[in-house]
Design a protein around this motif. Sequence first.
Motif, short mmCIF file in Angstrom:
data_model
loop_
_atom_site.label_atom_id
_atom_site.label_comp_id
_atom_site.label_asym_id
_atom_site.label_seq_id
_atom_site.Cartn_x
_atom_site.Cartn_y
_atom_site.Cartn_z
N ALA A 167 0.80 -1.22 0.00
CA ALA A 167 0.00 0.00 0.00
C ALA A 167 0.84 1.28 0.00
CB ALA A 167 -0.93 0.01 1.21
N LYS A 168 2.07 1.21 0.55
CA LYS A 168 2.84 2.45 0.70
C LYS A 168 4.35 2.18 0.66
CE LYS A 168 3.67 6.24 3.88
NZ LYS A 168 3.59 6.71 5.23
N LYS A 169 5.05 3.00 -0.13
CA LYS A 169 6.51 2.94 -0.15
C LYS A 169 7.02 3.64 1.11
CE LYS A 169 7.03 3.12 -5.14
NZ LYS A 169 7.56 3.88 -6.29
N GLU A 170 7.89 2.97 1.85
CA GLU A 170 8.49 3.58 3.03
C GLU A 170 9.76 4.33 2.65
OE1 GLU A 170 8.97 0.50 6.00
OE2 GLU A 170 6.97 -0.26 5.56
N ILE A 171 10.43 3.85 1.62
CA ILE A 171 11.66 4.46 1.14
C ILE A 171 11.61 4.47 -0.38
CG2 ILE A 171 14.19 4.25 0.97
CD1 ILE A 171 14.08 2.63 3.58
N ALA A 172 12.01 5.57 -0.99
CA ALA A 172 12.16 5.65 -2.44
C ALA A 172 13.37 6.53 -2.71
CB ALA A 172 10.92 6.22 -3.10
N ILE A 173 14.37 5.95 -3.39
CA ILE A 173 15.62 6.65 -3.65
C ILE A 173 15.93 6.57 -5.13
CG2 ILE A 173 18.10 6.72 -3.16
CD1 ILE A 173 17.39 4.99 -0.64
N ARG A 174 16.24 7.69 -5.73
CA ARG A 174 16.62 7.72 -7.14
C ARG A 174 18.11 8.04 -7.25
NH1 ARG A 174 11.70 10.27 -10.74
NH2 ARG A 174 10.22 8.62 -10.20
N ASN A 175 18.79 7.25 -8.08
CA ASN A 175 20.21 7.48 -8.38
C ASN A 175 20.40 7.42 -9.88
OD1 ASN A 175 22.05 5.82 -5.66
ND2 ASN A 175 20.77 7.59 -5.61
N SER A 176 21.38 8.17 -10.35
CA SER A 176 21.69 8.14 -11.77
C SER A 176 22.40 6.84 -12.13
CB SER A 176 22.57 9.33 -12.15
OG SER A 176 23.88 9.14 -11.64
N LYS A 177 22.32 6.47 -13.38
CA LYS A 177 22.99 5.26 -13.87
C LYS A 177 24.49 5.39 -13.66
CE LYS A 177 23.52 2.42 -17.98
NZ LYS A 177 23.03 2.19 -19.36
N ALA A 178 25.04 6.55 -13.92
CA ALA A 178 26.49 6.75 -13.76
C ALA A 178 26.92 6.52 -12.31
CB ALA A 178 26.88 8.15 -14.22
N ASP A 179 26.14 7.04 -11.35
CA ASP A 179 26.47 6.84 -9.94
C ASP A 179 26.37 5.37 -9.56
OD1 ASP A 179 26.98 9.52 -9.53
OD2 ASP A 179 25.00 9.95 -8.69
N LEU A 180 25.33 4.70 -10.03
CA LEU A 180 25.16 3.27 -9.74
C LEU A 180 26.31 2.44 -10.30
CD1 LEU A 180 21.34 2.93 -10.39
CD2 LEU A 180 22.49 2.60 -8.20
N LEU A 181 26.71 2.73 -11.52
CA LEU A 181 27.81 1.98 -12.13
C LEU A 181 29.11 2.19 -11.38
CD1 LEU A 181 27.08 2.44 -15.93
CD2 LEU A 181 26.99 0.32 -14.61
N GLY A 182 29.31 3.38 -10.83
CA GLY A 182 30.52 3.66 -10.08
C GLY A 182 30.60 2.91 -8.76
N ARG A 183 29.46 2.52 -8.21
CA ARG A 183 29.41 1.84 -6.91
C ARG A 183 29.12 0.35 -6.99
NH1 ARG A 183 26.42 6.59 -5.56
NH2 ARG A 183 24.49 5.52 -6.07
N SER A 184 28.45 -0.10 -8.02
CA SER A 184 27.93 -1.48 -8.07
C SER A 184 28.97 -2.47 -8.56
CB SER A 184 26.70 -1.52 -8.98
OG SER A 184 25.69 -0.65 -8.49
N ASP A 185 28.91 -3.68 -7.98
CA ASP A 185 29.80 -4.76 -8.38
C ASP A 185 29.14 -5.55 -9.49
OD1 ASP A 185 31.60 -4.15 -6.21
OD2 ASP A 185 30.13 -5.10 -4.89
N ARG A 186 29.97 -6.07 -10.38
CA ARG A 186 29.45 -6.86 -11.48
C ARG A 186 30.21 -8.17 -11.59
NH1 ARG A 186 29.72 -1.89 -12.41
NH2 ARG A 186 31.64 -1.70 -13.57
N TRP A 187 29.49 -9.22 -11.95
CA TRP A 187 30.07 -10.53 -12.16
C TRP A 187 31.06 -10.45 -13.32
CZ3 TRP A 187 28.75 -14.52 -16.03
CH2 TRP A 187 29.31 -15.75 -15.73
N GLN A 188 32.25 -11.02 -13.12
CA GLN A 188 33.30 -10.93 -14.12
C GLN A 188 33.42 -12.19 -14.99
OE1 GLN A 188 34.95 -8.01 -14.59
NE2 GLN A 188 33.56 -7.24 -13.04
#
Length: 140
Positions: free
Chosen positions: A53-74
């Motif tokens: 019924a209700k979002k308690e948290i909603a956060i928007r981040n840019s793709k560039a910021d996400l790519l800079g922080r996120s780990d990816r399978w190699q």
Amino acid sequence: MKKTFLSAVLLLSAATQTVWADTVFSCKTDNNKYIEVQKINRNLYEYSFGSAAKKEIAIRNSKADLLGRSDRWQGWGRGRWATMKFQNGEFMYTVDAGFDSVTHAVGSGVLVERRGKEIARFDCTSKTAQANFDDDDFAW
């Protein structure tokens, strides 16, 4: 009348081209909360957590910021995984999805950290995770 109608159609068409949302990840947790990641447009993602019924948290981040922080399978090992790390001030919300190619076990959820220290972990319930990290930058 025709000019007004044509203007409305053109405005609606332009809006739908620039703003759209695709579900990148979703699941239900043991405490009946929902985790969701939406791709708002090609450069913006939204993480949300809450009840149906209700979002308690909603956060928007840019793709560039996400790519800079996120780990990816190699590409090594039997486990495949992907993460998306959303930052909100001193809090980090790491959405993860993993797949073991031998046992076919699937694990997913969100890890919440404050200043690098784990404060919460919410795991997805069995068979509710829908991961669609189809963006080449996040895909496994």
